[in-house]
Write an enzyme that holds these catalytic residues in place. Structure first.
Site, PDB file in Angstrom:
ATOM      1  N   ARG A  68       0.677  -1.127   0.096  1.00  0.00           N
ATOM      2  CA  ARG A  68       0.033  -0.018   0.120  1.00  0.00           C
ATOM      3  C   ARG A  68       0.726   1.088   0.186  1.00  0.00           C
ATOM      4  O   ARG A  68       0.225   2.173  -0.405  1.00  0.00           O
ATOM      5  CB  ARG A  68      -0.972  -0.217   1.196  1.00  0.00           C
ATOM      6  CG  ARG A  68      -2.005  -1.275   1.071  1.00  0.00           C
ATOM      7  CD  ARG A  68      -2.964  -1.338   2.153  1.00  0.00           C
ATOM      8  NE  ARG A  68      -2.333  -1.772   3.347  1.00  0.00           N
ATOM      9  CZ  ARG A  68      -1.956  -3.022   3.822  1.00  0.00           C
ATOM     10  NH1 ARG A  68      -2.278  -4.022   2.908  1.00  0.00           N
ATOM     11  NH2 ARG A  68      -1.541  -3.167   4.780  1.00  0.00           N
ATOM     12  N   GLU A 105       3.746  -5.954  13.400  1.00  0.00           N
ATOM     13  CA  GLU A 105       2.369  -6.167  14.499  1.00  0.00           C
ATOM     14  C   GLU A 105       2.048  -7.576  14.387  1.00  0.00           C
ATOM     15  O   GLU A 105       1.720  -8.134  15.362  1.00  0.00           O
ATOM     16  CB  GLU A 105       1.511  -5.171  14.018  1.00  0.00           C
ATOM     17  CG  GLU A 105       0.353  -5.199  15.263  1.00  0.00           C
ATOM     18  CD  GLU A 105      -0.771  -4.265  14.705  1.00  0.00           C
ATOM     19  OE1 GLU A 105      -0.666  -3.830  13.541  1.00  0.00           O
ATOM     20  OE2 GLU A 105      -1.839  -4.150  15.473  1.00  0.00           O
TER      21      GLU A 105
END
Ligand code: AMP
Length: 184
Positions: A68, A105
């Site tokens: 992205r 994460e």
């Protein structure tokens, strides 16, 4: 841009970010930016704002992080009048690559860039969609340094403030348009 305009832009962005609970794994609330991308005026405003913050700062090259970061990084480069270089997941780039490992994460991974992606001394703006723990951006920053680039700043659309990624990124200018707290 005055703060009121940034706040207005931020609220438009928030309304076009879709929360997807438990994606790609339980416990993660994924920030889906595709509704924002489908809004032509908002997409343009976001790109303009990300770029405007770095006008006049001598940026030579925008580096975007797969995937992205490409969507936002490439038009930011066009706005700034610079080239663009991709940082990608392992095995995707066809030429000789430099590689760094990093923790995410969710899980861990590695990033690669072409060995000639950055010319020594070039001032780099790093772009991605979301700043979460900062591990990805930190790894990309290491990669840029190893290639001889000078990191001039970082720009993200969203910041998950509760993960405190910004604190790991040192003193560089880190610009984000929307900052989420623990409760969204
Ligand atoms: P981190 O390394 O933890 O800062 O994670 C940043 C990278 O993972 C970015 O490339 C994001 O696209 C992606 N990412 C991490 N957490 C999320 C999330 N909650 N929603 C969407 N993308 C995320």
């Amino acid at each position: 841009m005055p703060d009121a305009e940034l706040e207005q832009l931020a609220s438009r962005i928030r309304s076009r970010v879709r929360d997807i609970p438990d994606f790609p794994q339980p416990g993660i609330v994924f920030k889906d930016l595709t509704p924002l991308l489908s809004d032509s005026e908002l997409f343009a405003a976001v790109v303009r704002r990300l770029a405007d913050d770095f006008v006049g700062r001598g940026i030579d090259l925008v580096v975007g992080i797969e995937a992205r970061g490409f969507i936002f990084g490439a038009p930011v480069a066009l706005h700034l009048g610079t080239g663009f270089a991709p940082v990608r997941k392992p095995g995707k780039l066809p030429f000789r690559t430099q590689r760094v490992e990093y923790a995410l994460e969710y899980g861990s991974d590695a990033l690669e860039a072409h060995v000639d992606a950055v010319r020594p001394g070039q001032r780099i703006l790093l772009v991605d969609d979301v700043l979460a723990t900062g591990g990805t951006a930190l790894a990309a920053a290491r990669l840029i340094k190893e290639l001889g680039g000078e990191l001039a700043g970082m720009a993200f659309v969203l910041e998950l403030g509760f993960l405190r990624g910004r604190e790991r990124l040192g003193n560089l200018p880190v610009h984000t348009l929307v900052r989420y707290g623990a409760n969204g």
